[in-house]
Design a protein around this motif. Structure first.
Motif, PDB file in Angstrom:
ATOM      1  N   HIS A  72       0.850  -1.185   0.000  1.00 20.00           N
ATOM      2  CA  HIS A  72       0.000   0.000   0.000  1.00 20.00           C
ATOM      3  C   HIS A  72       0.888   1.239   0.000  1.00 20.00           C
ATOM      4  O   HIS A  72       2.109   1.137   0.073  1.00 20.00           O
ATOM      5  CB  HIS A  72      -0.977  -0.003   1.181  1.00 20.00           C
ATOM      6  N   VAL A 207      -7.306  -6.014   1.331  1.00 17.99           N
ATOM      7  CA  VAL A 207      -7.395  -6.177   2.777  1.00 17.99           C
ATOM      8  C   VAL A 207      -7.998  -4.927   3.408  1.00 17.99           C
ATOM      9  O   VAL A 207      -8.240  -3.920   2.729  1.00 17.99           O
ATOM     10  CB  VAL A 207      -6.008  -6.462   3.393  1.00 17.99           C
ATOM     11  N   VAL A 208      -8.223  -4.996   4.728  1.00 12.76           N
ATOM     12  CA  VAL A 208      -8.902  -3.914   5.440  1.00 12.76           C
ATOM     13  C   VAL A 208      -7.870  -3.006   6.092  1.00 12.76           C
ATOM     14  O   VAL A 208      -7.405  -3.240   7.206  1.00 12.76           O
ATOM     15  CB  VAL A 208      -9.858  -4.489   6.515  1.00 12.76           C
ATOM     16  N   HIS A 209      -7.469  -1.976   5.380  1.00  7.58           N
ATOM     17  CA  HIS A 209      -6.535  -0.984   5.923  1.00  7.58           C
ATOM     18  C   HIS A 209      -6.885   0.365   5.302  1.00  7.58           C
ATOM     19  O   HIS A 209      -7.953   0.894   5.553  1.00  7.58           O
ATOM     20  CB  HIS A 209      -5.094  -1.398   5.646  1.00  7.58           C
ATOM     21  N   SER A 236       0.540 -10.495   4.775  1.00  4.47           N
ATOM     22  CA  SER A 236      -0.721  -9.793   5.010  1.00  4.47           C
ATOM     23  C   SER A 236      -0.683  -8.323   4.629  1.00  4.47           C
ATOM     24  O   SER A 236      -1.727  -7.714   4.403  1.00  4.47           O
ATOM     25  CB  SER A 236      -1.119  -9.918   6.484  1.00  4.47           C
ATOM     26  N   ASP A 238      -0.480  -4.470   5.773  1.00  5.61           N
ATOM     27  CA  ASP A 238      -1.140  -3.880   6.950  1.00  5.61           C
ATOM     28  C   ASP A 238      -2.635  -4.128   6.833  1.00  5.61           C
ATOM     29  O   ASP A 238      -3.261  -3.776   5.817  1.00  5.61           O
ATOM     30  CB  ASP A 238      -0.876  -2.373   7.014  1.00  5.61           C
ATOM     31  N   THR A 239      -3.238  -4.682   7.876  1.00  8.26           N
ATOM     32  CA  THR A 239      -4.656  -5.021   7.780  1.00  8.26           C
ATOM     33  C   THR A 239      -5.250  -5.364   9.139  1.00  8.26           C
ATOM     34  O   THR A 239      -4.538  -5.749  10.069  1.00  8.26           O
ATOM     35  CB  THR A 239      -4.859  -6.228   6.839  1.00  8.26           C
ATOM     36  N   ARG A 240      -6.546  -5.228   9.228  1.00 13.42           N
ATOM     37  CA  ARG A 240      -7.306  -5.868  10.288  1.00 13.42           C
ATOM     38  C   ARG A 240      -7.429  -7.343   9.930  1.00 13.42           C
ATOM     39  O   ARG A 240      -7.298  -7.717   8.761  1.00 13.42           O
ATOM     40  CB  ARG A 240      -8.715  -5.245  10.371  1.00 13.42           C
ATOM     41  N   CYS A 242      -8.969 -10.398   8.557  1.00  8.86           N
ATOM     42  CA  CYS A 242     -10.073 -10.456   7.595  1.00  8.86           C
ATOM     43  C   CYS A 242     -10.086 -11.807   6.898  1.00  8.86           C
ATOM     44  O   CYS A 242      -9.059 -12.497   6.812  1.00  8.86           O
ATOM     45  CB  CYS A 242      -9.978  -9.326   6.576  1.00  8.86           C
ATOM     46  N   ARG A 273      -6.909   0.324  12.042  1.00  9.87           N
ATOM     47  CA  ARG A 273      -6.992  -0.754  11.055  1.00  9.87           C
ATOM     48  C   ARG A 273      -5.719  -1.583  10.989  1.00  9.87           C
ATOM     49  O   ARG A 273      -5.145  -1.801   9.934  1.00  9.87           O
ATOM     50  CB  ARG A 273      -7.369  -0.196   9.676  1.00  9.87           C
TER      51      ARG A 273
END
Length: 357
Positions: A72, A207-209, A236, A238-240, A242, A273
């Motif tokens: 990201h 992903v969730v970020h 992964s 950076d992410t929650r 998921c 996040r």
């Protein structure tokens, strides 16, 4: 596999900004006989590589670089990229780098950053949007190969087509001027890199970020003659926690998962996040990953965060090298060794005595 066939080198295992014990994120997956892949390249990644393996070996890894993958657009994951590309160009010479440009896969906003840098110093690489490497694109490409009987070529996704004007309006065809960056988003570029690296595919998963944040799945060609199976590495980003990462990591040889916060700080993790240590461990457990390696720790944990280890869990630290053959099986045993690297409390500096009158 034999010892030395493939290894993971952790060049930075902290988050946000460099600190005393942990640099920001930087990972190298190196296969000496095939090539190397950089996975996220925070500030100082090249310097860390030199610290870890020495100047000559670092240059060899950069010279063999086939692909860079960026999760990201946050600075602690990509600011070190231009230095690596410029070093590769210097090692190969302008002609060599023109003939064998490195493929950079990243979020769409990375294009603007690289375009601006490339105007100052040619990087001799080609850019592919992460969206061109989603699972659906690989599946679609495979179906078209079966239908057409040939490898898929062409443009994937909704970003700039190959050799089209870049974000600043200039034409970036090789040899068209000061810029020689190929902005095409063809999946074929990634396939070429995978073929050189002995990989079946490199898949990006949302992903969730932040916006346009992705996880990475790397699957190798067969390394076991008996089963026809290869290794599988999932990172992964950076992410929650998921389902996308859990599903991607099913049966993975190694899951490298961020663990920014300690357990008990779930509220902060949700707000920013990120994942806690316990959440990251659970993802690996639910996915049935052979080994889970935790990384991207908040700089409030400069040493080793406190958590209950497991038979399949390990903690990454800067300059750690994990050989797939000899290192991964021993990952759980590294935890106590990592804790012993640093004293619990550093001795306070002793004030200098005043000279006698």
């Amino acid at each position: 596999m034999n010892e030395g066939d493939a290894e993971i080198i952790f060049l930075g295992t902290g988050s946000s900004a460099p600190a005393k014990y942990r640099n920001v994120t930087g990972i190298v997956v190196d296969q000496k006989d095939k090539g190397s892949v950089f996975v996220d390249t925070g500030e100082g990644t090249l310097g860390q590589l030199v610290r870890c393996v020495g100047v000559d070996a670092a240059d060899d890894i950069v010279r063999r670089l086939k692909c860079v993958w960026i999760s990201h657009i946050h600075a602690d994951h990509h600011v070190g990229l231009p230095t690596i590309l410029a070093r590769r160009r210097a090692l190969l010479g302008s002609n060599g780098s023109d003939e064998d440009p490195v493929t950079v896969v990243g979020p769409k906003d990375l294009r603007r950053f690289l375009n601006a840098y490339n105007a100052v110093e040619p990087l001799h690489a080609r850019f592919v949007d992460c969206r061109a490497t989603l699972e659906g694109e690989w599946t679609r490409g495979k179906q078209e190969e079966e239908e057409d009987g040939e490898e898929r070529e062409g443009v994937v996704g909704t970003t700039n087509a190959p050799n089209s004007p870049s974000v600043d309006g200039s034409n970036n065809k090789p040899g068209s001027g000061s810029s020689s960056f190929d902005w095409g988003d063809s999946l074929s570029h990634v396939r070429d890199a995978c073929a050189a690296l002995g990989l079946r595919r490199m898949v990006s998963t949302p992903v969730v970020h932040c916006a346009h944040a992705f996880a990475l799945t790397m699957e190798s060609e067969a390394t076991c003659a008996e089963t026809g199976e290869g290794w599988k590495l999932v990172y992964s980003g950076d992410t929650r926690p998921c389902s996308n990462v859990t599903n991607a990591a099913r049966g993975a040889t190694v899951l490298v998962h961020e663990a920014t916060f300690e357990d008990g700080m779930e509220e902060d993790a949700v707000k920013k996040r990120h994942s806690t240590v316990g959440e990251a461990v659970k993802v690996g457990t639910d996915a049935g990953a052979y080994r889970t390696v935790l990384t991207h720790f908040s700089q409030r944990y400069p040493k080793v965060p406190v958590f209950k280890g497991g038979q399949r869990v390990g903690v990454a630290f800067d300059l750690m090298r994990l050989d797939f053959k000899t290192g991964l099986p021993r990952v759980p045993s590294f935890l106590e060794a990592a804790r012993s690297l640093f004293p619990e409390e550093e001795d306070a500096e002793t004030p200098a005595k005043e000279p006698a009158p």
